[in-house]
Design a protein around this motif. Structure first.
Motif, PDB file in Angstrom:
ATOM      1  N   VAL A  37       0.863  -1.180   0.000  1.00  0.00           N
ATOM      2  CA  VAL A  37       0.000   0.000   0.000  1.00  0.00           C
ATOM      3  C   VAL A  37       0.899   1.229   0.000  1.00  0.00           C
ATOM      4  N   ALA A  38       0.722   2.093  -0.990  1.00  0.00           N
ATOM      5  CA  ALA A  38       1.557   3.298  -1.096  1.00  0.00           C
ATOM      6  C   ALA A  38       1.257   4.256   0.061  1.00  0.00           C
ATOM      7  N   ALA A  39       2.254   5.036   0.420  1.00  0.00           N
ATOM      8  CA  ALA A  39       2.066   6.043   1.462  1.00  0.00           C
ATOM      9  C   ALA A  39       1.092   7.111   0.989  1.00  0.00           C
ATOM     10  N   VAL A  48       5.777  -3.003   2.184  1.00  0.00           N
ATOM     11  CA  VAL A  48       6.704  -2.650   1.104  1.00  0.00           C
ATOM     12  C   VAL A  48       7.611  -3.842   0.809  1.00  0.00           C
ATOM     13  N   ARG A  49       7.723  -4.171  -0.466  1.00  0.00           N
ATOM     14  CA  ARG A  49       8.561  -5.313  -0.844  1.00  0.00           C
ATOM     15  C   ARG A  49      10.042  -4.975  -0.699  1.00  0.00           C
ATOM     16  N   THR A  50      10.791  -5.887  -0.124  1.00  0.00           N
ATOM     17  CA  THR A  50      12.229  -5.701   0.053  1.00  0.00           C
ATOM     18  C   THR A  50      12.937  -5.935  -1.279  1.00  0.00           C
ATOM     19  N   ASN A  77      14.860   3.737  -2.170  1.00  0.00           N
ATOM     20  CA  ASN A  77      13.405   3.797  -2.271  1.00  0.00           C
ATOM     21  C   ASN A  77      12.754   3.045  -1.111  1.00  0.00           C
ATOM     22  N   TYR A  78      13.302   1.887  -0.794  1.00  0.00           N
ATOM     23  CA  TYR A  78      12.788   1.092   0.330  1.00  0.00           C
ATOM     24  C   TYR A  78      12.907   1.884   1.635  1.00  0.00           C
ATOM     25  N   GLY A  83      11.474   3.807   6.309  1.00  0.00           N
ATOM     26  CA  GLY A  83      12.301   4.346   7.384  1.00  0.00           C
ATOM     27  C   GLY A  83      13.441   3.412   7.763  1.00  0.00           C
ATOM     28  N   ASP A  84      13.557   2.278   7.078  1.00  0.00           N
ATOM     29  CA  ASP A  84      14.609   1.291   7.342  1.00  0.00           C
ATOM     30  C   ASP A  84      15.698   1.447   6.282  1.00  0.00           C
ATOM     31  N   ALA A  85      16.815   2.048   6.671  1.00  0.00           N
ATOM     32  CA  ALA A  85      17.891   2.323   5.715  1.00  0.00           C
ATOM     33  C   ALA A  85      19.033   1.310   5.802  1.00  0.00           C
ATOM     34  N   ASP A  86      18.786   0.164   6.415  1.00  0.00           N
ATOM     35  CA  ASP A  86      19.854  -0.834   6.568  1.00  0.00           C
ATOM     36  C   ASP A  86      20.419  -1.302   5.226  1.00  0.00           C
ATOM     37  N   LEU A  87      19.546  -1.486   4.231  1.00  0.00           N
ATOM     38  CA  LEU A  87      20.019  -1.955   2.922  1.00  0.00           C
ATOM     39  C   LEU A  87      20.892  -0.901   2.249  1.00  0.00           C
TER      40      LEU A  87
END
Length: 197
Positions: A37-39, A48-50, A77-78, A83-87
């Motif tokens: 579901v888009a923001a 959101v798909r990884t 983009n993820y 809010g998860d910038a680990d990648l």
């Protein structure tokens, strides 16, 4: 007596059938709830798909650099959506500008806010004709655009808004190849840079 037993069997079968229907309905509902579901200005993105890595991005070639660069922007983009910038951090730990962006994105979500839009779009990745330098770095030009972006606070109030630029820009990315993998070194906006012929 036989009649009663048959009736009981029919009731039992009917009950099992109804339970089965309920399970299927529950599964359908779960499937729907797992859809991305888009923001929006009402709520952050969901499910959101990884982004997934691919074999090509480990190649020590121009195509490997291109594939890696696309992946970097998918990771960004993820981060923007979750809010998860680990990648992002995993593939750009030595890129100070990238880490600054990662920090800023995470800070929005850490404070209870979220981001609508802002999806990065690398339109092409064209490696420069120059060979890698002695440190294993290679650069590429990236025609680039971003969607309009709105940053909201925890109460859903707009903190910052950036309009869509139909002209886009050009980025110069530099990545390093070592130990079978690329790592982002820098991502700089270079709007006046022309693509190599």
């Amino acid at each position: 007596m036989k009649k009663l037993m048959m009736s009981g069997a029919v009731v039992t079968v009917a009950a099992v059938a109804l339970v089965g229907c309920g399970s299927e309905a529950g599964q359908d509902k779960a499937a729907v709830s797992n859809k991305p579901v888009a923001a929006s200005t009402e709520a952050p993105a969901q499910n959101v798909r990884t982004p997934e890595k691919n074999d090509r991005m480990s190649e020590d070639t121009d195509q490997g650099l291109a594939s890696f660069t696309y992946y970097y922007f998918e990771a960004k983009n993820y981060a923007i959506q979750t809010g998860d910038a680990d990648l992002m951090r995993e593939v750009a730990a030595d890129c100070s500008g990238c880490m600054t962006e990662a920090d800023a994105i995470e800070a929005v979500y850490a404070d209870g806010g979220w981001i609508v839009g802002g999806q990065p779009k690398a339109l092409n990745v064209v490696a420069l004709d120059e060979a890698k330098d002695e440190e294993g770095n290679l650069s590429a030009m990236v025609p680039y655009m971003e969607d309009a972006r709105t940053t909201l606070d925890k109460d859903g109030k707009t903190v910052e808004a950036k309009e869509w630029d139909s002209d886009g820009t050009t980025l110069t990315v530099t990545a390093n190849y070592a130990d079978g993998a690329w790592a982002m070194v820098s991502v700089d906006e270079t709007p006046n840079a022309g693509l190599p012929e």
